[in-house]
Enzyme design. Sequence first.
Site, mmCIF file in Angstrom:
data_model
loop_
_atom_site.group_PDB
_atom_site.id
_atom_site.type_symbol
_atom_site.label_atom_id
_atom_site.label_comp_id
_atom_site.label_asym_id
_atom_site.label_seq_id
_atom_site.Cartn_x
_atom_site.Cartn_y
_atom_site.Cartn_z
ATOM 1 N N LYS A 68 0.869 -1.177 0.000
ATOM 2 C CA LYS A 68 0.000 0.000 0.000
ATOM 3 C C LYS A 68 0.904 1.224 0.000
ATOM 4 C CE LYS A 68 -3.220 2.648 2.737
ATOM 5 N NZ LYS A 68 -3.555 2.962 4.116
ATOM 6 N N GLY A 126 -7.505 9.137 10.844
ATOM 7 C CA GLY A 126 -7.612 9.173 12.305
ATOM 8 C C GLY A 126 -8.703 10.087 12.825
ATOM 9 N N ALA A 178 -9.376 5.508 5.509
ATOM 10 C CA ALA A 178 -9.155 6.690 6.345
ATOM 11 C C ALA A 178 -10.431 7.481 6.629
ATOM 12 C CB ALA A 178 -8.121 7.625 5.746
#
Lengths: 256, 417
Positions: free
Chosen positions: A96, A157, A183
Amino acid sequence: MTDDRLVIGGHEFNSRFILGSGKYSMNMIEAAVKDAGAEIITLAVRRANTKEQENILDYIPEGVTLLPNTSGARNADEAVRIARLARELGCGNFVKIEIMRDSKYLLPDNQETIKATDVLAAEGFIVMAYMYPDLNVARDLVSAGAASVMPLASPIGSNKGLQTREFIQILIDEIDVPVIVDAGIGRPSQACEVMEMGAAAVMANTALATAGDLPLMARAFKEAISAGRKAYLAGLGRVLARGASASDPLTGFLRD
Amino acid sequence: MKNQFFVDSDSLSSEAAAVKHRLENDPSSRTNHMEYMPGMEVIESDVCDNVMGHVRSFDYSSYTAGDVRAALEKDTCTIEDFKALLSPAAEPFLERMAQRARIETGRHFGNTVYFFTPLYIANYCENYCVYCGFNCYNHINRMKLSMEQIEKEMKVIADSGMEEILILTGESRGQSNVEYIGEACKLARKYFRMTGLEIYPVNTDEYRYLHQCGADYVTVFQETYDAERYEQLHLLGHKRVWPYRFDAQERALRGGMRGVAFSALLGLSDFRKDALASALHVYYLQRKYPYAEMSLSCPRLRPIINNDRINPQDVGEKQLCQILCAYRIFLPYVGITVSSRESAEFRNGIVKIAATKVSAGVSTGIGDHESKYSGKVSEEQHGDEQFEINDTRSLKSMYRDISKEGLQPVMNDYIFL
């Protein structure tokens, strides 16, 4: 439904939940595999680069595919070096690509990601490219050999959910490789929503890491992703998204 | 208790003592602390003006409980909000600040706590900084490790499981030149995954050289951002030049270092202004170098050999906690390091709120790791400590304690590229 598999770079997976790498714990890996059914687990190469006894590499259950990421890379060249190191560490061919030139928001650098994809795909890596959802970039990534594109839903996050919804939908509609949303997914309901939209899979980490009951949250994600996928396959999402047709057709007067 | 920094050693000659007393008592005998010395690189930068503009106009008594409440209710903490959080008006809100800080820390760092240990390789110093144990007038055992000795120390530390090291020297180009430090970095690359430096500030090309030798993180403490107070505390030597020190992190980043660390030494001057300046130093450099990693430390003054009365003045643990929570809320993405200057109890508590990195198995002396780690009595000479540490726990016991708090100790999260 039984044949509904996720295919990335010729490899098939039953699960459409991928565990991200931001905040690790051994409990989390266990919950992701056992309770969320994850078959792909992301691994930050820089974190695995340790002599520590509790090396994350030793905790990956058999049958699970490792997805090493290039976090820490600030440009294409560094990402390429980390990917090669991952291969040397025995992490396989998946990678990734994550390239961040910003330590505050950790937003991916799309241009550098295209360059790294070009190099790594040519070296036989199965490249999954973390990106800001931009159609032109996604097309360039596919041309460069990406096996999957991974647009962000909101800043990493942040648990803020689908802030880039419209742009992810465009990628889903236009890009032929699996679009995996990465994400910002903070709740199972958001994971369900992206699956309903037609995303191929969902990656999450913080949502699990910060949950009060990890295994329970892992199960919630599994069920949400499964529900969203079923809704997509059933066609519901598309019908609503594109608008239902009027009961009296406007073109009913046409004769031939 | 006001700090009495001046201590005379019996071993000083009368001439040396006379020079020392003159430096202490007659400001006209001291050089201009704002003027660069020969060889010091001057860079064009607006960071200092941006930071100090805010610091000069910071009137912390003007903030109210309402300002603090508003700051805590917002998603994004502005510079004005941060000022409110540093003000005395925020003291009654400490628990709420800690709750918010804990959320931000979790969001950006999860439950991880990183470990490192310092390795002092020399304690020679050419400066007279009145609060420091290494100052050139303090009568202590001086020592500079040879490469063989450095390697031996590194082996002992690496065997304990440590993977990140911070190499330190006293500030003496004469005794510990850049090449010497560079060779130490090359050795460190053999034993550790991550090498940081806390040495005297150098020029961009020298940072570049040290980076090529394997160092990737540079820590420079400004000590105090109050230039007038700085002048009264740093009486002699290169360190006296305040602006050259201020620009050190920027030169380090231009030299290719991945990250830089900042701090004021709390207790030297007005701690609220120093905390504001430290965080804004990070803030403005981050805007200019967005790819760089940044971290803040929060050292308080500690006693030194020959002066056990040195103390952190009005910076109690509550004030320190307030500063750290304010840092975390204003700069959620920044690493926060809490050193062994603080007690085990404080460190165990603060890692649950704001800190992300702690030192363990610490010695601030020279060449004494083997005896400190194994208890083995050595015939070899040691160099004396820079300051007295408080938390003497080994890596093993800290690892255990941090795990017990429900946090995850991490030895490395880094690749040298």
